[in-house]
Design an enzyme around this catalytic site. Structure first.
Site, PDB file in Angstrom:
ATOM      1  N   LYS A  11       0.841  -1.194   0.000  1.00 42.73           N
ATOM      2  CA  LYS A  11       0.000   0.000   0.000  1.00 42.73           C
ATOM      3  C   LYS A  11       0.880   1.250   0.000  1.00 42.73           C
ATOM      4  O   LYS A  11       2.088   1.178   0.225  1.00 42.73           O
ATOM      5  CB  LYS A  11      -0.920  -0.010   1.219  1.00 42.73           C
ATOM      6  CG  LYS A  11      -0.188   0.037   2.549  1.00 42.73           C
ATOM      7  CD  LYS A  11      -1.162  -0.026   3.714  1.00 42.73           C
ATOM      8  CE  LYS A  11      -0.403   0.016   5.046  1.00 42.73           C
ATOM      9  NZ  LYS A  11      -1.312   0.029   6.204  1.00 42.73           N
ATOM     10  N   TYR A  36      15.281  30.300   4.279  1.00 40.66           N
ATOM     11  CA  TYR A  36      14.079  31.015   4.689  1.00 40.66           C
ATOM     12  C   TYR A  36      14.022  31.177   6.205  1.00 40.66           C
ATOM     13  O   TYR A  36      14.316  30.253   6.963  1.00 40.66           O
ATOM     14  CB  TYR A  36      12.825  30.266   4.219  1.00 40.66           C
ATOM     15  CG  TYR A  36      12.611  30.326   2.726  1.00 40.66           C
ATOM     16  CD1 TYR A  36      12.414  31.550   2.079  1.00 40.66           C
ATOM     17  CD2 TYR A  36      12.581  29.166   1.965  1.00 40.66           C
ATOM     18  CE1 TYR A  36      12.212  31.608   0.716  1.00 40.66           C
ATOM     19  CE2 TYR A  36      12.370  29.217   0.599  1.00 40.66           C
ATOM     20  CZ  TYR A  36      12.187  30.436  -0.022  1.00 40.66           C
ATOM     21  OH  TYR A  36      11.987  30.501  -1.380  1.00 40.66           O
TER      22      TYR A  36
END
Length: 360
Positions: free
Chosen positions: A34, A255
């Site tokens: 999955k 940043y």
């Protein structure tokens, strides 16, 4: 110069499957694929493990993608189905399904077909997420047993909540509840153990064991890497230096200026970021391998790049390979240092990241 790439070692994958199979040689073993094979590429994982006893997926679409690509192994829908419109697909593509709630049970019992559907009744023995509550399980089992559309005997499964907490009594309590319910019934296959159960609770290894994260060479215990269990990391996440820059004491980088140098140094800019799935939440000091030595992540992870402190005497150059995790730098360590789960780190890798498959 290599862009952000996950190197997937198929030989390590096969080694892990065989190692886990040996822990319980009389049991079947499911390869859980999955979430795009935990970031490793579901189709390629399923093809590599074409001999697996089962494949496990969460949703119908995941199962159909495998079938359409030629995967013939038994496939179990671990979340079951969400609509009655899925039921013809189960028959057409020979998919097995979990039944975990009354709504699914009602849809199944109302469906008309001459072909049988193989189901796994999921018992809620303590996870309290999915599963039929124990006080309602007798009635659900009876309804399935009386249904003309359900293959007999009925298979049973459950899921552990705390199998990675070795001193937590809940797992043994869940095993006891499962056994109390099943011992008076003629059942088909039983499945209790996922990754934690397979490694740490041998009494939970039954007819079908479900190998999830451990199949990919990652431990459910971040303080105990998978190599301690003779499992090999299947993925190495790597990229390249795209810039090497002189950096002066007192200058910040990135940043929000979350890191400021306390010395003159050299910084490296690496072509990977949260646009590739390298988590933005990773902290300053997270280890990164450059030319075989550890250097710290510095500054905020950007969409397309990160920065690392190469040190004042660095001789690294543009184009050099950078390893974010792999055999030499276990993902468990990255997760532990940042208070994250290896599951999260792997499954959030994005489609921009290149997947490269090797056999060695």
């Amino acid at each position: 110069m290599k862009a952000a790439t996950a190197i997937i070692n198929r030989s390590a994958l096969i080694h892990n499957y065989n190692t886990l199979k040996k822990l319980s040689p009389n049991s079947q073993l499911m390869a859980v694929v999955k979430a795009n094979g935990y970031g490793h590429g579901a189709l390629e994982i399923a093809k590599t493990l074409h001999f697996a006893d089962y494949c496990g997926v969460a949703r119908v679409d995941e199962a159909l993608a495998l079938r359409e690509s030629g995967i013939t192994s038994p496939i179990l829908l671990l979340e079951g189905f969400v609509s009655e419109y899925c039921l013809p697909l189960l028959i057409e593509h020979q998919l097995e399904t979990v039944i975990h709630c009354q709504e699914q049970l009602d849809m199944l019992l109302a469906f008309k077909s001459e072909q049988l559907i193989k189901v796994w009744l999921k018992l809620d023995t303590g996870m309290h997420r999915l599963g039929i509550r124990m006080e309602e399980a007798e009635n659900a089992f009876m309804q399935l047993s009386c249904s003309a559309i359900v293959e007999k005997p009925i298979n049973l499964m459950t899921h552990f909540a705390c199998s990675d907490e070795l001193d937590n009594p809940l797992t043994q309590n869940q095993i006891n509840q499962f056994d109390t319910f099943s011992q008076t019934k003629a059942i088909g296959l039983s499945s209790l153990a996922a990754s934690g159960g397979i490694l740490f609770w041998p009494e939970s290894r039954r007819d079908l064991n479900r190998a999830g994260i451990i199949l990919y060479g990652v431990s459910p215990l971040t303080n105990k890497p998978a190599i301690d269990f003779d499992l090999k990391p299947v993925m190495q996440l790597e990229s390249s230096l795209i810039a090497v820059r002189r950096h002066l004491k007192g200058e910040s980088v990135g940043y929000n200026a979350t890191w400021t140098g306390d010395r003159d140094t050299t910084i490296g800019v690496v072509a990977i970021g949260y646009g590739d799935g390298y988590s933005r939440s990773l902290k300053n000091g997270t280890p990164v391998l450059v030319n075989g030595r550890e250097v710290p992540l510095i500054g905020r992870v950007s969409m397309d790049m990160i920065t690392v402190d190469l040190g004042p005497n660095a001789t690294d150059k543009v184009g050099d390979t950078v390893i974010l995790w792999g055999k030499a730098l276990p993902i468990e360590r990255i997760a532990l240092q940042n208070g994250l789960s290896p599951y999260e780190l792997m499954t959030q890798l994005t489609s921009r990241l290149k997947l490269e498959y090797i056999d060695e």
